[in-house]
Write a protein that holds these residues in place. Structure first.
Motif, PDB file in Angstrom:
ATOM      1  N   LEU A  10      -4.593  17.254 -17.433  1.00 40.16           N
ATOM      2  CA  LEU A  10      -4.157  15.974 -17.350  1.00 40.16           C
ATOM      3  C   LEU A  10      -4.778  14.815 -18.448  1.00 40.16           C
ATOM      4  O   LEU A  10      -4.182  14.152 -18.741  1.00 40.16           O
ATOM      5  N   GLU A  11      -5.898  15.475 -18.949  1.00 41.95           N
ATOM      6  CA  GLU A  11      -6.553  14.516 -20.150  1.00 41.95           C
ATOM      7  C   GLU A  11      -5.250  14.314 -21.183  1.00 41.95           C
ATOM      8  O   GLU A  11      -5.520  13.492 -22.053  1.00 41.95           O
ATOM      9  N   THR A  12      -4.681  15.460 -21.324  1.00 43.72           N
ATOM     10  CA  THR A  12      -3.640  15.497 -22.498  1.00 43.72           C
ATOM     11  C   THR A  12      -2.386  15.052 -22.119  1.00 43.72           C
ATOM     12  O   THR A  12      -1.425  14.698 -22.941  1.00 43.72           O
TER      13      THR A  12
ATOM     14  N   SER B 292       6.954  16.711  -6.738  1.00 40.60           N
ATOM     15  CA  SER B 292       8.173  16.186  -6.828  1.00 40.60           C
ATOM     16  C   SER B 292       8.571  14.822  -6.574  1.00 40.60           C
ATOM     17  O   SER B 292       9.525  14.378  -6.866  1.00 40.60           O
ATOM     18  N   ILE B 293       7.628  14.126  -6.356  1.00 41.59           N
ATOM     19  CA  ILE B 293       7.350  12.814  -6.180  1.00 41.59           C
ATOM     20  C   ILE B 293       6.548  11.838  -6.716  1.00 41.59           C
ATOM     21  O   ILE B 293       6.111  10.670  -6.326  1.00 41.59           O
ATOM     22  N   ILE B 294       5.798  12.520  -7.823  1.00 42.46           N
ATOM     23  CA  ILE B 294       4.820  11.867  -8.631  1.00 42.46           C
ATOM     24  C   ILE B 294       5.142  11.651  -9.865  1.00 42.46           C
ATOM     25  O   ILE B 294       5.982  12.452 -10.676  1.00 42.46           O
ATOM     26  N   ASP B 295       5.210  10.496 -10.548  1.00 45.06           N
ATOM     27  CA  ASP B 295       5.019  10.288 -12.087  1.00 45.06           C
ATOM     28  C   ASP B 295       3.902  10.670 -12.688  1.00 45.06           C
ATOM     29  O   ASP B 295       2.875  10.067 -12.466  1.00 45.06           O
ATOM     30  N   TYR B 296       4.154  11.642 -13.655  1.00 49.13           N
ATOM     31  CA  TYR B 296       3.167  12.255 -14.458  1.00 49.13           C
ATOM     32  C   TYR B 296       2.881  11.284 -15.523  1.00 49.13           C
ATOM     33  O   TYR B 296       2.266  12.027 -16.637  1.00 49.13           O
ATOM     34  N   THR B 297       3.220  10.279 -15.544  1.00 49.16           N
ATOM     35  CA  THR B 297       2.813   9.316 -16.762  1.00 49.16           C
ATOM     36  C   THR B 297       2.121   8.040 -15.940  1.00 49.16           C
ATOM     37  O   THR B 297       1.291   7.126 -16.694  1.00 49.16           O
ATOM     38  N   ASP B 298       1.834   8.080 -14.652  1.00 54.70           N
ATOM     39  CA  ASP B 298       1.132   7.103 -13.798  1.00 54.70           C
ATOM     40  C   ASP B 298      -0.428   7.839 -13.617  1.00 54.70           C
ATOM     41  O   ASP B 298      -0.293   8.647 -12.777  1.00 54.70           O
ATOM     42  N   ARG B 299      -1.392   7.461 -14.289  1.00 56.72           N
ATOM     43  CA  ARG B 299      -2.643   7.999 -14.150  1.00 56.72           C
ATOM     44  C   ARG B 299      -3.088   7.603 -12.581  1.00 56.72           C
ATOM     45  O   ARG B 299      -4.235   8.325 -12.340  1.00 56.72           O
TER      46      ARG B 299
ATOM     47  N   GLN C 237      11.481   4.045  -8.908  1.00 54.92           N
ATOM     48  CA  GLN C 237      11.093   3.546  -7.740  1.00 54.92           C
ATOM     49  C   GLN C 237      11.334   5.047  -6.587  1.00 54.92           C
ATOM     50  O   GLN C 237      11.147   4.841  -5.562  1.00 54.92           O
ATOM     51  N   HIS C 238      11.552   6.043  -7.136  1.00 52.78           N
ATOM     52  CA  HIS C 238      11.512   7.342  -6.347  1.00 52.78           C
ATOM     53  C   HIS C 238      10.180   8.056  -6.436  1.00 52.78           C
ATOM     54  O   HIS C 238      10.391   9.011  -5.710  1.00 52.78           O
ATOM     55  N   PHE C 239       9.341   7.447  -7.106  1.00 53.33           N
ATOM     56  CA  PHE C 239       7.726   7.955  -7.168  1.00 53.33           C
ATOM     57  C   PHE C 239       7.018   7.226  -6.037  1.00 53.33           C
ATOM     58  O   PHE C 239       7.273   6.070  -5.799  1.00 53.33           O
ATOM     59  N   VAL C 240       5.875   8.061  -5.738  1.00 51.42           N
ATOM     60  CA  VAL C 240       4.940   7.574  -4.963  1.00 51.42           C
ATOM     61  C   VAL C 240       4.145   6.128  -5.863  1.00 51.42           C
ATOM     62  O   VAL C 240       3.726   6.381  -6.650  1.00 51.42           O
ATOM     63  N   PHE C 241       4.226   5.054  -4.948  1.00 52.02           N
ATOM     64  CA  PHE C 241       3.295   3.930  -5.330  1.00 52.02           C
ATOM     65  C   PHE C 241       2.235   3.845  -4.188  1.00 52.02           C
ATOM     66  O   PHE C 241       2.191   4.199  -3.384  1.00 52.02           O
ATOM     67  N   GLN C 242       0.911   3.832  -5.036  1.00 53.47           N
ATOM     68  CA  GLN C 242      -0.331   3.583  -4.079  1.00 53.47           C
ATOM     69  C   GLN C 242      -1.220   2.431  -4.728  1.00 53.47           C
ATOM     70  O   GLN C 242      -1.464   2.502  -5.903  1.00 53.47           O
TER      71      GLN C 242
END
Ligand code: UT7
Length: 331
Positions: free
Chosen positions: A25-27, A148-155, A214-219
């Motif tokens: 994830l650090e990369t 499937s619902i996570i944005d892998y650019t959102d740390r 907007q199809h990714f999880v927002f928290q």
């Protein structure tokens, strides 16, 4: 005569092979192993990588694991409750597909969605059907493909979640073991803090919603954290109190694995030492509907017949609660 109770009589699980470590994830995003470890307790999580495989793939594997361990004929299952926040498709219950694939031809099945409390609520539903005498063998599966619902650019979210599945079988118990009490709550005010904005009836999918992610999880992590700490600890302390359980009477806390700091706060309120707290967040992260059955799977060999167990969860919605259950078998 004592009232029939509903006990957990078997456990199964499945985890995908791919391990997404903090170092990887650090990369990918601006984060560090140190930040993730100290803020959440997570070191790695599993990800279902193969194209075309959804939550049902893991749910089927978990159910098959349970059936093999227990020697259970799928035709004897009356009902399957599929607890998930990530069904294979928005319409067509994932549970129905899982039931057919495992050969549970005499069962009916549907999905139950309450974010991270899906499995806890499912325990209540499964137990009620068994206690009523209406069904004898109810399989409860908790599975989520969070990747499937996570944005892998959102740390702020991609470091937390992982994929996995667990399953338990509920059956009648005449010895007083099984589910004893429950305290389940929800509060819709919380939906602004943890949600997926689009893809539902309020904001259907469009080019715009995809572009806006907007199809990714927002928290809003801080707000969710605050509510989770106080509410999960409150219901857990309350269920002990009204069942006259002291910290010595409780053998295990089975807490939803969202953040080690939330779990520690709950255990402190209950007066439980760390050795009584089931924990695997460091290995799997937050698998949403799968955290509780995965804990039972990992700790199954340590559980003894008659153990007093308190389950606790908190999730989007908000949804939360606590269940007091007496364990029914030795492995
Ligand atoms: O399971 C369903 C329920 N969900 C939960 O229970 C989750 C509850 N929330 C949490 O677990 C925590 O709020 C998080 C783990 C999500 C975040 O931890 P936090 O201690 O609440 O951090 P924060 O959001 O207050 O952020 C603190 C700082 C911020 O920087 P500034 O504004 O102080 O400069 C963030 O931008 O940490 C930053 N940050 C990060 N830094 C490195 C946020 N994410 C990361 C990251 N790596 N991955």
């Amino acid at each position: 005569m004592a009232k029939t109770k509903a006990a957990i009589t078997a456990v199964g699980a499945y985890l995908p092979e791919y391990v997404l470590t903090n170092q990887i994830l650090e990369t990918m995003v601006d984060t560090t192993d140190e930040w993730i470890t100290t803020r959440t307790g997570i070191k790695e999580r599993r990800i279902l990588k193969e194209d075309g495989k959804g939550t049902s793939f893991m749910a089927i594997k978990a159910a098959e694991d349970l059936m093999a361990k227990r020697g259970l004929d799928p035709k004897d299952i009356d009902m399957i409750i599929m607890a998930t926040a990530t069904p294979d498709m928005p319409v067509a219950a994932t549970g129905a597909y899982v039931a057919s694939e495992i050969g549970a031809t005499n069962a009916f099945s549907y999905d139950l969605q309450a974010a991270c409390s899906s499995f806890l609520y499912g325990m209540s539903t499964a137990a009620s059907y068994v206690e009523s005498g209406r069904y004898k063998k109810v399989l409860l599966i908790g599975a989520d493909k969070m990747s499937s619902i996570i944005d892998y650019t959102d740390r702020t979210t991609c470091i937390i979640f992982g994929d996995g599945a667990g399953a338990v079988l509920f059956e009648a118990d005449e010895e007083g073991l099984g589910l004893q009490d429950e305290l389940l709550r929800s509060d819709g005010v919380g939906r602004q803090f943890l949600k997926i904005d689009a893809g539902g009836s309020m904001l259907p999918a469009s080019e715009e919603t995809v572009k806006n992610k907007q199809h990714f999880v927002f928290q809003d992590g801080k707000s969710v954290f605050k509510f989770a700490v106080s509410n999960m600890a409150d219901v857990s302390a309350k269920i002990m109190e009204r069942n006259k359980l002291t910290h010595e009477d409780v053998q295990w806390l089975v807490p939803h694995q969202a953040n080690k700091r939330i779990i520690d706060a709950t255990a402190r309120r209950m007066g439980l030492e760390e050795s009584k707290v089931m924990m695997n967040i460091h290995r799997y992260g937050n698998t949403t509907s799968a955290t509780l059955p995965l804990l039972l799977h990992d700790y199954e060999k340590q559980l003894k017949k008659g153990d007093n167990i308190v389950f606790a969860a908190f999730g989007g919605g908000f949804t939360w609660g606590s269940i007091y259950l007496k364990w029914a078998y030795n492995s």
